[in-house]
Write a protein that holds these residues in place. Structure first.
Motif, PDB file in Angstrom:
ATOM      1  N   ALA A 102       0.833  -1.203   0.000  1.00  0.00           N
ATOM      2  CA  ALA A 102       0.000   0.000   0.000  1.00  0.00           C
ATOM      3  C   ALA A 102       0.866   1.252   0.000  1.00  0.00           C
ATOM      4  CB  ALA A 102      -0.925  -0.013   1.219  1.00  0.00           C
ATOM      5  N   ALA A 103       1.934   1.247   0.795  1.00  0.00           N
ATOM      6  CA  ALA A 103       2.819   2.410   0.848  1.00  0.00           C
ATOM      7  C   ALA A 103       3.463   2.660  -0.511  1.00  0.00           C
ATOM      8  CB  ALA A 103       3.891   2.193   1.917  1.00  0.00           C
ATOM      9  N   THR A 104       3.910   1.593  -1.173  1.00  0.00           N
ATOM     10  CA  THR A 104       4.556   1.752  -2.483  1.00  0.00           C
ATOM     11  C   THR A 104       3.577   2.311  -3.512  1.00  0.00           C
ATOM     12  OG1 THR A 104       6.041  -0.094  -2.004  1.00  0.00           O
ATOM     13  CG2 THR A 104       5.802   0.546  -4.311  1.00  0.00           C
ATOM     14  N   ALA A 105       2.370   1.766  -3.527  1.00  0.00           N
ATOM     15  CA  ALA A 105       1.379   2.230  -4.503  1.00  0.00           C
ATOM     16  C   ALA A 105       1.032   3.700  -4.277  1.00  0.00           C
ATOM     17  CB  ALA A 105       0.129   1.363  -4.410  1.00  0.00           C
ATOM     18  N   LEU A 106       0.789   4.079  -3.037  1.00  0.00           N
ATOM     19  CA  LEU A 106       0.439   5.476  -2.755  1.00  0.00           C
ATOM     20  C   LEU A 106       1.624   6.404  -2.991  1.00  0.00           C
ATOM     21  CD1 LEU A 106      -1.759   5.030   0.449  1.00  0.00           C
ATOM     22  CD2 LEU A 106      -2.513   5.600  -1.868  1.00  0.00           C
ATOM     23  N   PHE A 107       2.834   5.915  -2.702  1.00  0.00           N
ATOM     24  CA  PHE A 107       4.018   6.748  -2.939  1.00  0.00           C
ATOM     25  C   PHE A 107       4.205   7.012  -4.436  1.00  0.00           C
ATOM     26  CE2 PHE A 107       8.703   7.324  -3.292  1.00  0.00           C
ATOM     27  CZ  PHE A 107       8.806   8.450  -2.498  1.00  0.00           C
ATOM     28  N   LEU A 108       4.002   5.994  -5.260  1.00  0.00           N
ATOM     29  CA  LEU A 108       4.078   6.207  -6.710  1.00  0.00           C
ATOM     30  C   LEU A 108       2.967   7.140  -7.183  1.00  0.00           C
ATOM     31  CD1 LEU A 108       4.903   2.571  -7.908  1.00  0.00           C
ATOM     32  CD2 LEU A 108       6.460   4.528  -7.739  1.00  0.00           C
ATOM     33  N   GLY A 109       1.783   6.998  -6.577  1.00  0.00           N
ATOM     34  CA  GLY A 109       0.711   7.932  -6.911  1.00  0.00           C
ATOM     35  C   GLY A 109       1.067   9.364  -6.536  1.00  0.00           C
ATOM     36  N   LEU A 110       1.750   9.540  -5.423  1.00  0.00           N
ATOM     37  CA  LEU A 110       2.189  10.876  -5.012  1.00  0.00           C
ATOM     38  C   LEU A 110       3.162  11.468  -6.028  1.00  0.00           C
ATOM     39  CD1 LEU A 110       2.342  13.117  -2.802  1.00  0.00           C
ATOM     40  CD2 LEU A 110       4.243  11.816  -1.817  1.00  0.00           C
ATOM     41  N   LEU A 111       4.103  10.633  -6.505  1.00  0.00           N
ATOM     42  CA  LEU A 111       5.053  11.128  -7.508  1.00  0.00           C
ATOM     43  C   LEU A 111       4.322  11.528  -8.786  1.00  0.00           C
ATOM     44  CD1 LEU A 111       8.085   8.683  -7.182  1.00  0.00           C
ATOM     45  CD2 LEU A 111       7.816  10.965  -6.263  1.00  0.00           C
ATOM     46  N   GLY A 112       3.305  10.735  -9.164  1.00  0.00           N
ATOM     47  CA  GLY A 112       2.520  11.122 -10.333  1.00  0.00           C
ATOM     48  C   GLY A 112       1.825  12.452 -10.131  1.00  0.00           C
ATOM     49  N   ALA A 113       1.305  12.675  -8.926  1.00  0.00           N
ATOM     50  CA  ALA A 113       0.642  13.953  -8.636  1.00  0.00           C
ATOM     51  C   ALA A 113       1.639  15.108  -8.687  1.00  0.00           C
ATOM     52  CB  ALA A 113      -0.021  13.886  -7.267  1.00  0.00           C
ATOM     53  N   VAL A 114       2.879  14.868  -8.201  1.00  0.00           N
ATOM     54  CA  VAL A 114       3.901  15.920  -8.253  1.00  0.00           C
ATOM     55  C   VAL A 114       4.215  16.298  -9.698  1.00  0.00           C
ATOM     56  CG1 VAL A 114       6.322  16.433  -7.755  1.00  0.00           C
ATOM     57  CG2 VAL A 114       4.902  15.321  -6.024  1.00  0.00           C
ATOM     58  N   LEU A 115       4.397  15.292 -10.552  1.00  0.00           N
ATOM     59  CA  LEU A 115       4.695  15.569 -11.959  1.00  0.00           C
ATOM     60  C   LEU A 115       3.508  16.239 -12.644  1.00  0.00           C
ATOM     61  CD1 LEU A 115       6.551  12.254 -12.906  1.00  0.00           C
ATOM     62  CD2 LEU A 115       7.564  14.512 -12.564  1.00  0.00           C
ATOM     63  N   ALA A 116       2.296  15.785 -12.335  1.00  0.00           N
ATOM     64  CA  ALA A 116       1.113  16.405 -12.941  1.00  0.00           C
ATOM     65  C   ALA A 116       0.965  17.851 -12.485  1.00  0.00           C
ATOM     66  CB  ALA A 116      -0.136  15.597 -12.570  1.00  0.00           C
ATOM     67  N   GLY A 117       1.225  18.107 -11.204  1.00  0.00           N
ATOM     68  CA  GLY A 117       1.149  19.479 -10.712  1.00  0.00           C
ATOM     69  C   GLY A 117       2.160  20.373 -11.390  1.00  0.00           C
ATOM     70  N   GLY A 118       3.357  19.821 -11.643  1.00  0.00           N
ATOM     71  CA  GLY A 118       4.364  20.608 -12.353  1.00  0.00           C
ATOM     72  C   GLY A 118       3.936  20.955 -13.756  1.00  0.00           C
ATOM     73  N   LEU A 119       3.309  19.999 -14.433  1.00  0.00           N
ATOM     74  CA  LEU A 119       2.832  20.272 -15.786  1.00  0.00           C
ATOM     75  C   LEU A 119       1.756  21.355 -15.776  1.00  0.00           C
ATOM     76  CD1 LEU A 119       2.641  16.649 -17.247  1.00  0.00           C
ATOM     77  CD2 LEU A 119       4.363  18.413 -17.715  1.00  0.00           C
ATOM     78  N   LEU A 120       0.854  21.301 -14.765  1.00  0.00           N
ATOM     79  CA  LEU A 120      -0.191  22.327 -14.681  1.00  0.00           C
ATOM     80  C   LEU A 120       0.408  23.697 -14.424  1.00  0.00           C
ATOM     81  CD1 LEU A 120      -2.910  20.423 -12.579  1.00  0.00           C
ATOM     82  CD2 LEU A 120      -2.953  20.946 -15.036  1.00  0.00           C
ATOM     83  N   GLU A 121       1.520  23.753 -13.743  1.00  0.00           N
ATOM     84  CA  GLU A 121       2.185  25.018 -13.478  1.00  0.00           C
ATOM     85  C   GLU A 121       3.168  25.392 -14.582  1.00  0.00           C
ATOM     86  OE1 GLU A 121       1.701  27.273 -10.996  1.00  0.00           O
ATOM     87  OE2 GLU A 121      -0.076  26.031 -10.655  1.00  0.00           O
ATOM     88  N   HIS A 122       3.182  24.571 -15.648  1.00  0.00           N
ATOM     89  CA  HIS A 122       4.052  24.822 -16.792  1.00  0.00           C
ATOM     90  C   HIS A 122       5.532  24.771 -16.399  1.00  0.00           C
ATOM     91  CE1 HIS A 122       0.394  25.909 -18.911  1.00  0.00           C
ATOM     92  NE2 HIS A 122       0.133  26.819 -17.975  1.00  0.00           N
ATOM     93  N   ASP A 123       5.866  23.822 -15.499  1.00  0.00           N
ATOM     94  CA  ASP A 123       7.270  23.617 -15.174  1.00  0.00           C
ATOM     95  C   ASP A 123       7.999  23.033 -16.369  1.00  0.00           C
ATOM     96  OD1 ASP A 123       7.009  24.526 -12.626  1.00  0.00           O
ATOM     97  OD2 ASP A 123       6.880  22.552 -11.689  1.00  0.00           O
ATOM     98  N   GLY A 124       9.273  23.371 -16.479  1.00  0.00           N
ATOM     99  CA  GLY A 124      10.103  22.716 -17.464  1.00  0.00           C
ATOM    100  C   GLY A 124      10.455  21.304 -17.003  1.00  0.00           C
ATOM    101  N   ALA A 125      11.060  20.552 -17.906  1.00  0.00           N
ATOM    102  CA  ALA A 125      11.413  19.168 -17.593  1.00  0.00           C
ATOM    103  C   ALA A 125      12.387  19.100 -16.421  1.00  0.00           C
ATOM    104  CB  ALA A 125      12.020  18.494 -18.833  1.00  0.00           C
ATOM    105  N   VAL A 126      13.359  20.012 -16.402  1.00  0.00           N
ATOM    106  CA  VAL A 126      14.355  19.996 -15.329  1.00  0.00           C
ATOM    107  C   VAL A 126      13.696  20.269 -13.983  1.00  0.00           C
ATOM    108  CG1 VAL A 126      16.437  21.092 -14.428  1.00  0.00           C
ATOM    109  CG2 VAL A 126      16.216  20.659 -16.879  1.00  0.00           C
ATOM    110  N   ASP A 127      12.798  21.255 -13.936  1.00  0.00           N
ATOM    111  CA  ASP A 127      12.122  21.569 -12.674  1.00  0.00           C
ATOM    112  C   ASP A 127      11.239  20.413 -12.214  1.00  0.00           C
ATOM    113  OD1 ASP A 127      13.289  24.042 -12.540  1.00  0.00           O
ATOM    114  OD2 ASP A 127      11.635  25.071 -13.550  1.00  0.00           O
ATOM    115  N   ALA A 128      10.531  19.794 -13.151  1.00  0.00           N
ATOM    116  CA  ALA A 128       9.652  18.681 -12.795  1.00  0.00           C
ATOM    117  C   ALA A 128      10.465  17.507 -12.244  1.00  0.00           C
ATOM    118  CB  ALA A 128       8.847  18.241 -14.012  1.00  0.00           C
ATOM    119  N   ILE A 129      11.569  17.179 -12.940  1.00  0.00           N
ATOM    120  CA  ILE A 129      12.416  16.075 -12.468  1.00  0.00           C
ATOM    121  C   ILE A 129      13.073  16.428 -11.150  1.00  0.00           C
ATOM    122  CG2 ILE A 129      14.515  14.764 -12.987  1.00  0.00           C
ATOM    123  CD1 ILE A 129      13.725  14.876 -15.925  1.00  0.00           C
ATOM    124  N   SER A 130      13.490  17.675 -11.010  1.00  0.00           N
ATOM    125  CA  SER A 130      14.131  18.107  -9.762  1.00  0.00           C
ATOM    126  C   SER A 130      13.168  17.985  -8.587  1.00  0.00           C
ATOM    127  CB  SER A 130      14.616  19.546  -9.897  1.00  0.00           C
ATOM    128  OG  SER A 130      15.168  20.008  -8.687  1.00  0.00           O
TER     129      SER A 130
END
Length: 605
Positions: A102-130
């Motif tokens: 459960a922890a692994t699944a939710l943690f991966l979901g959190l990373l997906g949310a972080v990347l999606a949030g970066g895209l919504l904020e128009h982050d560049g690739a470097v900022d999103a990966i960082s």
């Protein structure tokens, strides 16, 4: 390293947590976040600290995860995205509080949310990966150190548990074995004695001697037979390798993405070097890996960055080098390397222009310390977990060996006499059958009782709770000696004895009578038990000792008994072929079934 306490291990976790909090504050200041944003960013830390403080019940853990998640999302409602939103606290809380899958699944979901949030904020690739890299690294660092500290705490608390279980298993195994060897013999003796005829008594006496031989062989085997080693190799837990791999890959990905964004033409240079460095960090026994990592990392970033500025981005791997230097080198050499790397990093940041702001330089130095501390802590704590696990198995082997030796001693000291007495009195009963049938029947009745008592003694040996009674042993000693044609005089003037003293005296008397029968041609034997000045003294004197034997005491049974029960024993020849043995005990000796220090072989079993 094996003396590191769980408190020190947890201290490493708290230091790492404090450095991560510091670097998040410095990053917020570097990006000119307002005071409100910085204050809101700090809100998830208190419930995270509470979650890490101790292993709470499940409901409370889940509640703290909800609180951490809510406080991590609160700044969005107040200041929008104008803050350094790296939800690593949520990731750490998920990994610490929830079951693995459960922890692994939710943690991966959190990373997906972080990347999606970066895209919504128009982050560049470097900022999103960082941002994703920082979330993974910080969460994994805290989770891994928390897990290792918990392993060390649990292993320290359960150091003796495996030994107790192993000794108990060995006790049960030997119990089954002895019931076959000895128990079967005793049952056969009892069945042979039931009819009471000459053939049955003769066969019973012969079976008693064969059983006694089996006891001696088993005792010798238990003393000498080695215990099969079944312990794991000294390997660190898998979590150390996985976390180091994850953090190394995240850091390498961030460096590679930064190079690809700034100068894609340099990827063929940077990518193989970063990959090689990651592999070298994960090969623990390569002799020159510290030197090779230094050669691959430092010249490329400085002074290589003067030639190609993007090469300087490899400096993000220097923190790992600090940790490896702390692991492989000893002070002061390791501290000199750490100081040199930090100074070189400052030089890299101030030359060539533009010069980084002091806050950003401080943030970079803290990042070096975090990564270096991760490598050092994970390596050392992982080694400690392996050492503690190995120690648990070594203690288990030692406990099994002690249990085998204890049972071997008790077989010799306790049950050997009983079987000798059965054989001797069986022969006496056989001689009396024709001459004095009435006395022979009395001997047979006493003999059957002795066989029953021997079976009870077998149970007491295997369960580690020997209980002998001096009064019974004096009666048995008199009967056995008289059966062998020895005239016996007894004097007992002690008053009530506590259980341990009673058992210790009875055991010494039993072994002494065995020695009288085996090593002398006694016709007279005097047994005296008196109290004197807080001590209980047992004296056994007999004649019929041949001169060659009178000079020394054969065997080690009495010495073993004295050592194990805390008594004092002296034995010496006397004029006229006599021999005298004196044993003294305090009122509370060590229990016979345990070690010399009074600790039972399997405490509380």
């Amino acid at each position: 390293m094996d003396r590191v306490s769980p408190r020190v291990a947890r201290g490493m976790m708290w230091i790492a947590l404090g450095l991560i909090v510091l670097i998040r504050l410095l990053n917020g200041i570097t990006h000119h976040r307002g005071g409100c944003a910085l204050a809101l960013t700090m809100l998830p830390y208190p419930p995270l600290v509470a979650l890490l403080w101790r292993p709470w019940p499940r409901r409370l853990r889940y509640g703290l995860v909800v609180v951490v998640t809510g406080l991590a999302a609160l700044p969005f409602q107040v200041v929008g995205t104008d803050w350094d939103w790296i939800p690593w606290t949520v990731g750490a809380a998920l990994l610490v509080a929830l079951p693995g899958r459960a922890a692994t699944a939710l943690f991966l979901g959190l990373l997906g949310a972080v990347l999606a949030g970066g895209l919504l904020e128009h982050d560049g690739a470097v900022d999103a990966i960082s941002r994703a890299t920082a979330t993974v690294n910080d969460a994994l660092i805290v989770f891994s150190l928390y897990s290792l500290a918990g392993m060390i705490r649990d292993l320290n608390a359960a150091q003796g548990e495996l030994a107790r279980l192993a000794a108990l298993r060995e006790r049960l195994r030997l119990d089954s074995e002895l019931r076959t060897i000895v128990g079967g013999g005793l049952r056969a003796i009892g069945e042979l004695l039931s009819p009471g005829g000459p053939e049955g008594v003769r066969d019973a006496a012969e079976r008693a001697r064969r059983t006694l031989t089996g006891i001696r062989e088993a005792a010798a085997e238990y003393r000498t037979e080695g215990v099969a080693a079944d312990r794991p190799g000294p390997r660190s837990p898998r979590i150390t390798w996985l976390v180091l791999l994850g953090v190394l890959c995240m850091q390498g990905l961030a460096r590679t993405a930064a190079v690809a964004s700034a100068d894609p033409a340099q990827l063929p240079v940077i990518l193989p070097i970063v990959a090689t460095i990651i592999v070298l960090y994960l090969v623990p026994h390569f002799r020159f890996r510290l030197l090779l990592i230094a050669l691959l990392t430092f010249p490329l970033a400085w002074p290589g960055s003067y030639l190609v500025p993007t090469w300087g981005l490899v400096d993000g791997m220097w923190g790992f080098f600090i940790g490896l230097a702390l692991v492989r080198l000893r002070p002061p050499a390791s501290l000199a390397v750490v100081a040199g790397v930090l100074c070189l990093h400052v030089v890299l940041w101030v030359t060539p222009p533009p010069v980084l702001p002091p806050v950003q330089i401080g943030s970079g130095l803290v990042s070096d310390l975090i990564l270096g501390g991760l490598v050092y802590s994970m390596t050392r704590l992982g080694e400690l977990v392996a050492v503690l696990e190995r120690a648990r198995h070594e203690l288990a082997e030692e406990a099994v060996t002690k249990e085998r030796v204890r049972i071997a001693r008790d077989l010799h000291d306790v049950l050997g006499f009983s079987l000798s007495a059965v054989a001797l009195r069986g022969e006496l009963a056989l001689r009396l059958l024709d001459r004095d049938p009435e006395r022979a029947e009395a001997e047979l009745a006493s003999l059957r009782e002795l066989v029953g008592r021997s079976a009870a003694e077998l149970d007491s040996i295997t369960d580690g709770r020997i209980r002998l009674r001096l009064a019974e042993e004096i009666d048995t000693a008199r009967q056995v000696l008289e059966a062998a044609g020895v005239m016996v005089e007894t004097l007992v003037d002690t008053g009530p004895l506590d259980r341990e003293t009673d058992t210790a005296l009875a055991a010494v008397l039993r072994e002494s009578v065995t020695n009288v029968l085996r090593h002398s041609r006694a016709r007279e034997c005097a047994i005296t038990v008196v109290t004197d000045g807080g001590l209980v003294r047992l004296t056994i004197a007999n004649d019929g000792v041949p001169p060659p034997v009178a000079a020394q005491r054969d065997g080690t049974g009495l010495d073993s008994l004295a050592a194990r029960t805390g008594g004092r024993l002296t034995a010496s020849p006397r004029p006229g072929g006599r021999y005298e043995l004196v044993a003294e005990f305090e009122s509370d000796p060590a229990p016979l079934g345990g070690d010399a220090d009074g600790v039972d072989a399997v405490a509380g079993a």
